[in-house]
Every structure is written in C-alpha cells, then in structure tokens.
Scaffold this motif. Structure first.
Motif, short mmCIF file in Angstrom:
data_model
loop_
_atom_site.label_atom_id
_atom_site.label_comp_id
_atom_site.label_asym_id
_atom_site.label_seq_id
_atom_site.Cartn_x
_atom_site.Cartn_y
_atom_site.Cartn_z
N VAL A 20 -4.68 -7.12 -20.11
CA VAL A 20 -5.11 -8.51 -20.41
C VAL A 20 -3.98 -9.47 -20.75
O VAL A 20 -4.23 -10.67 -20.87
N GLU A 36 -14.41 -5.41 -41.67
CA GLU A 36 -14.80 -6.10 -40.43
C GLU A 36 -16.24 -6.60 -40.56
O GLU A 36 -17.13 -5.87 -40.99
N ARG A 52 -12.72 -6.03 -17.11
CA ARG A 52 -11.28 -6.27 -17.30
C ARG A 52 -10.70 -5.31 -18.34
O ARG A 52 -9.53 -5.01 -18.31
N ILE A 87 -15.99 -10.81 -45.40
CA ILE A 87 -15.20 -11.24 -46.56
C ILE A 87 -15.35 -12.75 -46.70
O ILE A 87 -15.32 -13.50 -45.72
N ASP A 109 -5.21 -15.32 -34.27
CA ASP A 109 -5.83 -16.61 -33.96
C ASP A 109 -6.10 -17.43 -35.22
O ASP A 109 -6.20 -18.66 -35.15
C1 LIG Z 1 -13.80 -14.51 -23.65
C2 LIG Z 1 -12.38 -14.36 -24.07
C3 LIG Z 1 -11.47 -13.80 -23.19
C4 LIG Z 1 -10.15 -13.65 -23.57
N1 LIG Z 1 -9.29 -13.08 -22.68
C5 LIG Z 1 -8.01 -12.85 -23.05
C6 LIG Z 1 -7.11 -12.21 -22.16
O1 LIG Z 1 -7.45 -11.89 -21.03
N2 LIG Z 1 -5.86 -11.97 -22.60
C7 LIG Z 1 -5.44 -12.30 -23.85
O2 LIG Z 1 -4.31 -12.00 -24.21
N3 LIG Z 1 -6.27 -12.94 -24.70
C8 LIG Z 1 -7.54 -13.22 -24.34
N4 LIG Z 1 -8.39 -13.86 -25.20
C9 LIG Z 1 -7.88 -14.25 -26.52
C10 LIG Z 1 -7.70 -13.04 -27.44
O3 LIG Z 1 -8.79 -12.19 -27.31
C11 LIG Z 1 -7.49 -13.49 -28.87
O4 LIG Z 1 -6.37 -14.35 -28.91
C12 LIG Z 1 -7.25 -12.29 -29.79
O5 LIG Z 1 -8.33 -11.39 -29.75
C13 LIG Z 1 -6.99 -12.76 -31.22
O6 LIG Z 1 -6.91 -11.65 -32.05
P1 LIG Z 1 -7.28 -11.72 -33.59
O7 LIG Z 1 -7.14 -10.34 -34.11
O8 LIG Z 1 -6.53 -12.80 -34.23
O9 LIG Z 1 -8.80 -12.21 -33.63
P2 LIG Z 1 -10.15 -11.57 -33.07
O10 LIG Z 1 -9.94 -10.75 -31.87
O11 LIG Z 1 -11.09 -12.72 -32.97
O12 LIG Z 1 -10.64 -10.62 -34.24
C14 LIG Z 1 -11.04 -11.16 -35.47
C15 LIG Z 1 -11.98 -10.18 -36.13
O13 LIG Z 1 -12.23 -10.63 -37.47
C16 LIG Z 1 -13.61 -10.47 -37.76
N5 LIG Z 1 -13.93 -11.42 -38.83
C17 LIG Z 1 -14.03 -12.77 -38.75
N6 LIG Z 1 -14.33 -13.28 -39.95
C18 LIG Z 1 -14.42 -12.25 -40.82
C19 LIG Z 1 -14.71 -12.15 -42.21
N7 LIG Z 1 -14.96 -13.24 -42.93
N8 LIG Z 1 -14.75 -10.93 -42.77
C20 LIG Z 1 -14.50 -9.81 -42.02
N9 LIG Z 1 -14.23 -9.85 -40.69
C21 LIG Z 1 -14.16 -11.06 -40.11
C22 LIG Z 1 -14.28 -10.78 -36.43
O14 LIG Z 1 -15.59 -10.25 -36.38
C23 LIG Z 1 -13.33 -10.12 -35.43
O15 LIG Z 1 -13.67 -8.78 -35.19
C24 LIG Z 1 -9.72 -14.06 -24.84
C25 LIG Z 1 -10.61 -14.66 -25.73
C26 LIG Z 1 -11.94 -14.82 -25.34
C27 LIG Z 1 -12.90 -15.46 -26.30
#
Ligand SMILES: Cc1cc2nc3c(=O)[nH]c(=O)nc-3n(C[C@H](O)[C@H](O)[C@H](O)COP(=O)(O)OP(=O)(O)OC[C@H]3O[C@@H](n4cnc5c(N)ncnc54)[C@H](O)[C@@H]3O)c2cc1C
Length: 498
Positions: free
Chosen positions: A100, A179, A196, A222, A442
C-alpha cells in the motif's frame, strides 16, 4: 546467482518486471488481491536492475529508512531470508507496506534507474520478500531484553500505534495497546480493501506483537472509558503514545446531506471490511445501498469505495468537480478503477441531494464545471457554468478525506491542538504539550499514509525510550498558533535528526 559483471549501463536498460494482475472482468467478481506477486526468478531479475549507486537516494526516500540497496542485493543473490531480516531492521510491517505504500512518490521516485527507465520495483520486491517470509514461516520474533520496569500505554492499534508498540517492546518496556474497535489494524483493516491488503497479513502482524508480550485491550475508547490523566495517574503508566488517527469524515455542507442512504467512506468501508457486510447474512451487518451508488471525490479513498461498490454488485459513479488530470488518486489506483468499468463524471460538482417521501436520497443534482486557466501555482480551478444536471441514485458515499478524531482532545484541555483539531507536537520528538504524552500518525498530520504514520511512530518511540530512561533533555518547541500546520515528513527530517 547474481551476475557481478553486469555493468550499470546494462542494468539501466533492463525492462521492469511488472506484477501480473487478475483480469478486470474476473476480479470484480471476487475479493481476492488484484496483483498476483513475483516468482523467485522474477524477483531476482527485478532486483538485478538496481545499479547500487554510491549515494543511494532511495534510503532517504523511505520514511522508515530501509537499507534498500542491501535488501535488493540479497534478493538478487537469491538469499530472501537475509533480505527479510534486512527489511525487518527498519520495518515490522513489510507485507502491508509493500502493498500500500505510495512508492511512486517515495523510494521509487528518487531511484536513479527511474531517470532513464522505469524505477526498480522496490515496493513489489518488499512485498515479495515479506510474502516469502510468511510462506516459509521464517522466524520473525525479535529478541526482547530484560524488563525495564516502565509501563507504556498506546492509544490506537493502527500502523502508528502498532509500530510504537513494537519499537518500545524491543527496548524491554511493558506495552499495553488500547483500541476503540473490537480488533486491531486501524485503517489497514477497516478502510483499505481486502483486494489490496488481505486481512491475514494484518492478523499475523498483530499476532507477532502478542507473541512479543504486547497486551491489547479492545473496545476501549480512551477519552470515554479512561482519560489520559487516569492512565498516567491511576493506572500507573509512565508514558502514553496517542495514535488515534483521523477518522472524522469531511462532508460538503450542501442541502440534503442528512438524508438516509448517505454515508461517509469510513462508514461504508467499515461496514464492509470490519463488520463483513459483504458476507451478509452470514455476518449480521446490513448495508443499505440500492442499485446506484454515487461516490463524491476522486482521491485514493474514493477509488477504494468505487471498486468496493463494484464488487458489491452495484452501479457506481464517481462525481468530481475537476477533471481527470487533477484527480488526487494515484495513477495506478485510477487506472485500476477505470479497468473495472467504473463510470466517472468529471467536472461535476454536487450541489444538492434530493430525497423521497421517506427521506431516502433518490437523486443527486450537480453543476457542470469548467476549468480556469492555470494560476501562478499552475493549478486550474473549477469554475461555475450555470448548467446543472440531475441523476437518479439510491446511495451516496462521501470520500473527501477525514479530520483528526476529536474525542481525546475534547476531554484533555492541556493537550494542545490546532484549529483543525490536529494534535500539536514538538516536531523533533513527537512530545505533546502534556508531560509524558507523545503522539504520532494521522493524529498529528491529518489523513496521511501508513509509512509516514510508521515513521513518526518510530521517531516518537526513540524519544519515549529516552523519556522513560530519564535521558530526555530537550527544549520542546510545540506550536501555540492555532493556524500552525501538523507535522510533515519534510519537517520531521529537517528538525528531527537529534
Ligand atoms: C480508505 C482508505 C484507504 C487508504 N489507503 C492507503 C494506502 O493505500 N496507502 C497508504 O499508505 N495509506 C492509505 N490510507 C491512509 C492510511 O491508512 C493512514 O494514513 C494510516 O492508517 C494512519 O495510521 P494511524 O495509526 O495514525 O491511524 P489509524 O490507522 O486510523 O488507526 C487509529 C486507530 O485508533 C483507534 N482509535 C481512535 N480513537 C481512539 C480512542 N479514543 N481510543 C482508542 N482507540 C482509538 C481507531 O479505532 C484506529 O484503530 C488510506 C486511508 C483510507 C481511509
């Protein structure tokens, strides 16, 4: 065996080995992966296209700094097990990243071979090595040192949270992940489609963390069930990493947006991939979508929704106010969607949704747009024409990106955010305005990519380790201006070399 005599010139001329794909007509009838992967011979041949430059730019083009030339050399020699170990030195999610990552904008974008020919297929090779490692059940378990006695809480089990958990666990810390959902993986599970990124890949990576002794608590929001202060003061955690992502959907704010049958991309994809609505009634998650689905936006998420809708057996149409040339989706994603017989209505700006007597959406009204001449930045802006059209539809899916999840900041007044809700951190260390609390992914950038989330998590973990060991002695620089932007990759590298 690698042919050592091959000159750089010869290597530069070799054609790229493209991944074979499932035929479009067949793949829209199943949920299997679209690319089929290299054979060992193809992988060795592709790796032999690397010219092993003196100053390999590809390493700097990778947000987690994989030693790409070294792993390519090992693949070229057929020593895939060593190549897997080499990648793992920097990246614990290679099977996901090989699939990805936007390599065309990162490592492959700066590959010297790409100046005269197609760049080396670094992403495809990473994927090959990771799949080989899984298929041959190679040992992936890292050494865990003696316990440090320090407890860390990680909020969110997406790529940022999982990477931070891995990095801190291999330093001997006691790591607990909280989580909100009933399973881990973040967007890799509830957003990115199975065709994918297969689920079993993420499950194996989660199991690795469990085997390493990382604890997971699911269904734990949280900010609702426990606050940051409670984690630090009552639950005995010495530091916290916030990796709660960006899951708050953006809408257009137009008439009819609250009608039934209108989803955000997150809800649509979550119902299908996290709650298995594609296997209803075996899994009891319904998904109302009628026969005609309108998808608003033309980024990567929109492509995922369009292609998912196609596999759900509905007619999907993409509405975008600019033209194909301005579509933000990666070219490959757009081409795959086009191959899958999806309709695109370019230069179509939705202005209203029209409902039936039961408040279900039944039509979309759009204005036909035209593009201005390019402005100073070279960008062509969409302009009104005063012409409108109406299409009958049953469902709408907004795919316009997401803002940062607001729950934690809303109950943590001393956690500084900017006006878009992005958590403000010291760019170099990922430390927030709250002592002992770091953040990444993010949550500090707004919607980004898996590998950038991982890169920040690694950076944060390094500084969290220093914090936990009493070696964190930095002067923090956390923006106070609400207009300040979140962390950028460039920012991290510019300032983050401590
Ligand atoms: C449809 C889609 C397709 C994508 N495709 C790609 C791709 O092809 N390639 C790529 O590199 N990126 C892609 N992205 C972007 C990528 O997935 C994100 O940038 C990445 O997952 C960010 O990682 P993260 O760990 O910061 O957040 P996330 O993956 O969003 O994980 C955050 C986690 O925190 C949990 N959470 C939220 N609030 C709380 C809380 N208060 N307490 C406990 N848990 C909580 C959520 O449930 C989630 O599991 C895509 C995004 C989307 C929406």
């Amino acid at each position: 065996m690698a042919d050592d005599k091959k000159t750089s010139k010869e290597r530069m001329k070799k054609p790229r080995n493209h991944l074979p794909l499932q035929e479009a007509a067949a793949r829209i009838g199943n949920w299997d992966e679209v690319p089929l992967g290299y054979t060992l011979a193809q992988a060795m041949d592709e790796a032999s296209r690397c010219i092993h430059c003196k100053k390999p730019e590809c390493i700097g083009g990778c947000p987690v700094g994989i030693d790409i030339p070294a792993f390519l050399k090992l693949v070229e020699e057929g020593d895939v097990a060593s190549a897997a170990r080499k990648i793992r030195e920097k990246n614990f999610l290679p099977a996901a990243c090989g699939r990805v990552c936007p390599q065309d904008k990162q490592c492959e974008a700066v590959c010297i071979v790409g100046k005269k020919n197609d760049p080396v297929g670094i992403g495809n090779l990473e994927r090959f090595v990771a799949d080989y490692e899984r298929a041959h059940k190679l040992d992936r378990l890292p050494q865990i040192p003696a316990p440090t006695g320090k407890k860390v809480a990680i909020i969110g089990a997406g790529p940022a949270g999982l990477t931070c958990a891995y990095e801190l666990r291999i330093k001997g810390h006691d790591v607990t992940v909280f989580e909100a959902f009933h399973r881990g993986g973040g967007v890799m599970v509830y957003g990115i489609p199975r065709f994918r990124l297969p689920l079993e890949i993420i499950d194996e990576d989660l199991q690795l963390l469990v085997d390493m002794g990382v604890k997971f608590y699911y269904n734990m929001i949280i900010g609702k069930i426990l606050t940051l202060d409670e984690l630090l003061e009552k639950e005995g955690f010495d530091a916290v990493f916030i990796a709660s992502g960006a899951g708050l959907p953006k809408m257009l704010g137009i008439k009819g947006e609250n009608l039934n049958g209108i989803y955000s991309a997150n809800e649509y994809l979550t119902r299908i991939y996290l709650m298995h609505a594609n296997h209803f009634p075996k899994f009891p998650t319904p998904l109302y979508q009628g026969k005609r689905v309108a998808v608003i936006g033309a980024g990567n998420t929109a492509m995922d929704v369009l292609r998912t809708g196609k596999r759900m057996g509905v007619k999907v149409t993409c509405y975008y106010r600019r033209s194909r040339d301005e579509a933000p989706a990666r070219t490959e994603e757009l081409e795959h969607a086009e191959q899958e017989f999806i309709d695109f209505k370019w230069l179509s700006n939705p202005v209203e949704f029209i409902g039936d007597e039961n408040n279900f959406v039944k039509a979309i009204k759009c204005e036909v747009m035209k593009l201005s001449e390019p402005d100073e930045s070279g960008r062509r802006k969409p302009m009104s024409t005063g012409e409108f059209f109406v299409d009958e539809i049953d469902t709408v899916v907004f795919s316009l990106g997401c803002d940062v999840n607001p729950i934690i900041p809303s109950v943590t007044p001393d956690l500084r955010i900017n006006k878009w809700g992005i958590i403000m951190v010291d760019h170099a260390t990922c430390h927030t305005s709250k002592k002992g609390v770091f953040a990444g992914g993010d949550a500090i950038t707004g919607g980004s990519t898996v590998i950038l989330a991982m890169g920040q998590a690694k950076n944060a973990a390094k500084h969290m380790h220093e914090y936990l060991m009493g070696e964190f002695k930095y002067e923090l620089d956390i923006p106070t201006d609400p207009n300040a932007s979140g962390v950028t990759w460039e920012g991290r590298f510019a300032k983050g070399k401590r």
